[in-house]
Design a protein around this motif. Structure first.
Motif, PDB file in Angstrom:
ATOM      1  N   PHE A  32       3.340   6.139  -7.243  1.00 26.54           N
ATOM      2  CA  PHE A  32       2.448   6.917  -8.107  1.00 26.54           C
ATOM      3  C   PHE A  32       2.371   8.387  -7.726  1.00 26.54           C
ATOM      4  CE2 PHE A  32       0.684   2.637  -9.041  1.00 26.54           C
ATOM      5  CZ  PHE A  32       0.939   2.670 -10.407  1.00 26.54           C
ATOM      6  N   TRP A  33       2.396   8.676  -6.420  1.00 23.45           N
ATOM      7  CA  TRP A  33       2.157  10.069  -6.014  1.00 23.45           C
ATOM      8  C   TRP A  33       3.227  10.638  -5.104  1.00 23.45           C
ATOM      9  CZ3 TRP A  33      -2.912   7.379  -5.255  1.00 23.45           C
ATOM     10  CH2 TRP A  33      -3.712   7.507  -6.404  1.00 23.45           C
ATOM     11  N   GLU A  34       4.354   9.938  -5.019  1.00 18.17           N
ATOM     12  CA  GLU A  34       5.444  10.429  -4.178  1.00 18.17           C
ATOM     13  C   GLU A  34       5.020  10.688  -2.730  1.00 18.17           C
ATOM     14  OE1 GLU A  34       7.375  13.728  -6.184  1.00 18.17           O
ATOM     15  OE2 GLU A  34       7.213  12.631  -8.068  1.00 18.17           O
ATOM     16  N   VAL A  35       4.131   9.840  -2.229  1.00 20.30           N
ATOM     17  CA  VAL A  35       3.733   9.970  -0.829  1.00 20.30           C
ATOM     18  C   VAL A  35       4.867   9.408   0.031  1.00 20.30           C
ATOM     19  CG1 VAL A  35       1.983   9.436   0.890  1.00 20.30           C
ATOM     20  CG2 VAL A  35       1.344   9.585  -1.517  1.00 20.30           C
ATOM     21  N   ASN A  36       5.326  10.184   0.988  1.00 29.82           N
ATOM     22  CA  ASN A  36       6.462   9.813   1.826  1.00 29.82           C
ATOM     23  C   ASN A  36       6.219   8.493   2.573  1.00 29.82           C
ATOM     24  OD1 ASN A  36       8.160   9.594   4.136  1.00 29.82           O
ATOM     25  ND2 ASN A  36       8.742  11.728   3.811  1.00 29.82           N
ATOM     26  N   VAL A  49       8.016   6.934   4.763  1.00 32.31           N
ATOM     27  CA  VAL A  49       8.338   6.875   6.194  1.00 32.31           C
ATOM     28  C   VAL A  49       7.062   7.083   7.010  1.00 32.31           C
ATOM     29  CG1 VAL A  49       9.631   7.930   8.073  1.00 32.31           C
ATOM     30  CG2 VAL A  49      10.666   7.745   5.817  1.00 32.31           C
ATOM     31  N   ILE A  50       6.301   8.103   6.626  1.00 25.36           N
ATOM     32  CA  ILE A  50       5.106   8.437   7.400  1.00 25.36           C
ATOM     33  C   ILE A  50       3.992   7.428   7.181  1.00 25.36           C
ATOM     34  CG2 ILE A  50       3.381  10.221   7.813  1.00 25.36           C
ATOM     35  CD1 ILE A  50       5.533  12.220   6.808  1.00 25.36           C
ATOM     36  N   THR A  51       3.772   7.018   5.909  1.00 22.36           N
ATOM     37  CA  THR A  51       2.664   6.087   5.667  1.00 22.36           C
ATOM     38  C   THR A  51       2.920   4.724   6.311  1.00 22.36           C
ATOM     39  OG1 THR A  51       3.645   5.653   3.509  1.00 22.36           O
ATOM     40  CG2 THR A  51       1.748   7.129   3.558  1.00 22.36           C
ATOM     41  N   LEU A  75       1.652   4.001  -3.223  1.00 23.03           N
ATOM     42  CA  LEU A  75       1.405   5.433  -3.015  1.00 23.03           C
ATOM     43  C   LEU A  75       2.680   6.229  -3.282  1.00 23.03           C
ATOM     44  CD1 LEU A  75      -0.792   5.291   0.188  1.00 23.03           C
ATOM     45  CD2 LEU A  75      -1.519   5.910  -2.118  1.00 23.03           C
ATOM     46  N   ILE A 122       0.848  -1.208   0.000  1.00 19.62           N
ATOM     47  CA  ILE A 122       0.000   0.000   0.000  1.00 19.62           C
ATOM     48  C   ILE A 122       0.883   1.259   0.000  1.00 19.62           C
ATOM     49  CG2 ILE A 122      -1.778   1.300   1.248  1.00 19.62           C
ATOM     50  CD1 ILE A 122      -2.734  -1.418   2.409  1.00 19.62           C
TER      51      ILE A 122
END
Lengths: 310, 355
Positions: free
Chosen positions: B141-145, B147-149, B138, B134
């Motif tokens: 596709f969307w450069e969601v960090n 470390v945090i997720t 993320l 997951i």
């Protein structure tokens, strides 16, 4: 009657949001200087712990708040030393700080578990303003620390965008080498704001135990440090947006407790999960926005600065 | 003034000394921390050591604690080598335990032990891999960090487990305790050394280490992982499919963490409960670092920290020293290790101004 419920909910939103607002603001400034500190959760725990003990032993919650704040700042210096002077990996050092905060407070907190403090930070209504219908009781029937946080958001915004201190800070985070050439001490700027970030993380933790939840439990911050780090991205490194983000999550916290108190049939595990789910969704959405609008994090975030190498 | 001079290469003796010195610093500061509370630190360490390595049984318990660490760290090495930060091993571990336990709790009727255990192992790996993919998707596709997720997913996994334990999966005869029913015999991992709690899980762990070693050292994939870690842009120019490699590594990492979850639950605890790990998810990050992201050294480092953990539990009970001391020693070791990296790559020199 319904009016009362909403007023209480929103007033609690501000209180719960304040716990997050301090660390979020602090991390924004540390990151603006180029230092990523994943130790927020650990620093908050340390602030919460020392704040609690100081308030418990002196009977004065303000002393607790100050002691907790300073303790958070001191703990940030470990991260500063390792990531600035020794150029260590900031991600790992920050994680170590979180493990440290958790281990330290578990180890020394054993005998304080389930103890509570009697004098929490008291409510101080602001005359006239607190009489404004609806808004008054929500924003101006709070405690001094909440008022301090309003002031801080404004002051930090002003410093960041309107002063040379802020200009230097942003320059260091964007391009350390060029800043150094312009005569700015990169190390000094980064130490200062990492320490400041620690102070505010400590303040958030101390506010938690001296005003919001006046007792000691292992891991009492319950992941709020991580939510604060996520809020930095939500806020796009801007102090004003940090205020919005913190209150949004404060609202979820307040709602969660209100629902629990009202004897809802929703299982408590689901209610407790809510802040993390919402943070998760919000971080995804704000990351997409950051990406599509080409908003960039500080360019040299997480990259150690090496002065000697030319 | 003092300045750092880059070393042409890293001397071997430093590579060997550094983790030892780091751990020593962790132990010394830990001793001071204990001493402050008025407890005899030397006695604590003596007991800690004896309870971790002092007898065959103590050592067998250390192996039991090291097993999940080896499994999780083996996977983390793959992703850390690419500078991807999977901090979510804890959540992947929990999801693995939940997915695997589903079969033990609800599908056990009429299945033979090998079938049952295979199903559980596969399910746990799928569960862990899903939980790791997951945040990976993320990020891609969307450069969601990540470390945090990955971190937030730890908390989400924990509350899913709590929800199950306080609700639908709770054992009705557990007197209100948040536990599941005990697993049937067919769903319990077999013990391989009589008189200990060492299960077949340790074999899984050694196989995992071998696979990761083989992937890294003997395959094109391993070479690509190394190139991506050194310079992702160059890797992209060289035609390496960076995203695919990240996905594969994260899937393996999540699957191994998930497997560690079911190894612990099905091999050691024999039922599902809210507290199913000794912070293996975070400790494994330290283990990965102290082992220089090397699969073989992972085994040694895991035994050290497994010993710290199993010994820590024993002294918590026998000497009433809080388990927090383990986190304290671990974090200071990690601090010294990260801080000391500079001495691997630089020499400290003294230079007068103007020369």
């Amino acid at each position: 009657m319904a009016h009362d419920i909403y007023t209480t909910l929103f007033a609690n939103t501000v209180k719960a949001g304040t716990i997050l607002l301090f660390p979020t603001l602090g991390e924004i400034f540390a990151e603006r200087s180029g230092i990523l500190n994943l130790g927020v959760e650990g620093m908050m725990l340390i602030g919460a712990f020392f704040g609690f003990i100081a308030a418990h032993s002196t009977g004065n919650p303000y002393i607790g708040f100050i002691v907790g704040t300073v303790a958070g700042g001191i703990s940030a210096l470990i991260h500063a030393f390792i990531s600035i002077t020794l150029r260590g990996n900031q991600i790992v050092s920050g994680l170590a700080l979180t493990i440290f905060g958790s281990g330290f407070t578990t180890f020394y907190g054993q005998k304080w578990i389930n103890m509570s403090i009697n004098n929490t930070i008291p409510q101080v209504s602001i005359p006239i303003l607190s009489n404004i219908p609806f808004i008054g009781p929500i924003f101006f029937k709070q405690d001094l620390i909440v008022y301090l946080s309003y002031l801080l958001v404004f002051v930090m915004w002003f410093i960041l965008y309107k002063t040379s201190i802020g200009l230097n800070l942003r320059a260091v985070g964007e391009n350390a080498k060029a800043s150094n050439a312009m005569g700015i001490s990169v190390y000094k700027v980064r130490y200062t704001w990492t320490f400041f970030g620690g102070l505010l993380a400590g303040a958030g933790g101390a506010y938690l135990t001296t005003a919001y939840a006046p007792f000691w439990l292992d891991g009492i911050t319950a992941g709020r440090g991580w939510i604060a780090i996520a809020l930095v991205i939500f806020a796009m490194w801007d102090p004003i947006k940090a205020l919005l983000g913190a209150y949004l999550f404060g609202g979820i916290n307040a709602l969660q407790f209100q629902l629990q108190a009202s004897g809802t049939t929703i299982p408590s595990a689901i209610l407790n999960m809510l802040p993390y789910i919402v943070t998760f969704i919000v971080i995804v959405i704000s990351s997409i926005i950051v990406k599509t609008r080409h908003i960039k994090p500080p360019k040299e975030l997480g990259i150690p600065y090496v002065r000697e190498e030319k | 003034m003092l300045y750092f001079e880059k070393r042409p290469s890293v001397p071997l003796y430093l590579k060997i000394l550094m983790p030892i010195i780091s751990l020593a610093i962790g132990l010394i500061i830990g001793a001071i921390a204990i001493y402050i509370t008025g407890v005899d630190a030397m006695e604590v360490y003596k007991q800690l050591f004896l309870n971790a390595f002092g007898s065959w049984y103590a050592f067998s318990e250390t192996i039991v604690a090291a097993t999940p660490l080896i499994l999780i760290t083996a996977g983390l090495i793959l992703v850390f080598k690419m500078n991807i930060w999977n901090i979510g091993a804890y959540g992947q571990y929990i999801m693995g335990a939940i997915f695997g336990s589903y079969f033990a709790l609800f599908m056990s009727a009429g299945l033979s032990k090998p079938v049952m255990l295979s199903l559980m192992v596969i399910a746990s790996m799928v569960g862990g891999a899903i939980w790791a993919l997951i945040p990976t998707l993320l990020r891609i596709f969307w450069e969601v960090n990540e470390v945090i997720t990955t971190l937030l997913l730890n908390y989400i996994a924990l509350y899913i487990l709590k929800f199950l334990m306080y609700g639908p999966w709770k054992n009705p005869t557990s007197y209100g305790f948040p536990l599941s029913k005990t697993f049937p015999q067919t769903a319990q991992l077999p013990i391989i050394f009589e008189g200990t709690r060492i299960t077949i899980g340790i074999i899984f762990a050694l196989i995992a280490v071998f696979i990761v070693w083989f992937l890294l050292k003997k395959t094109r994939f391993g070479y690509e992982v190394k190139v991506i870690g050194d310079n992702p842009l160059a890797a992209r120019y060289a035609g390496i499919n960076v995203n695919r490699n990240i996905m594969i590594s994260m899937a393996i990492s999540g699957a191994l963490a998930g497997l560690a979850g079911i190894v612990e639950v099905s091999g050691i605890i024999h039922f599902l409960q809210v507290k199913i790990s000794a912070d293996y998810g975070y400790t494994s990050i330290i283990v990965a670092w102290i082992a220089y992201l090397d699969p073989i050294l992972t085994i040694i480092a895991s035994l050290l920290f497994g010993g710290l953990s199993s010994g820590g539990y024993s002294i918590q009970i026998s000497m009433r020293v809080s388990y927090g001391i383990v986190g304290l020693i671990e974090s200071i070791t990690l601090f010294s290790l990260v801080g000391a990296q500079i001495f691997l790559h630089y020499r400290i020199r003294w230079k007068k101004y103007g020369t």
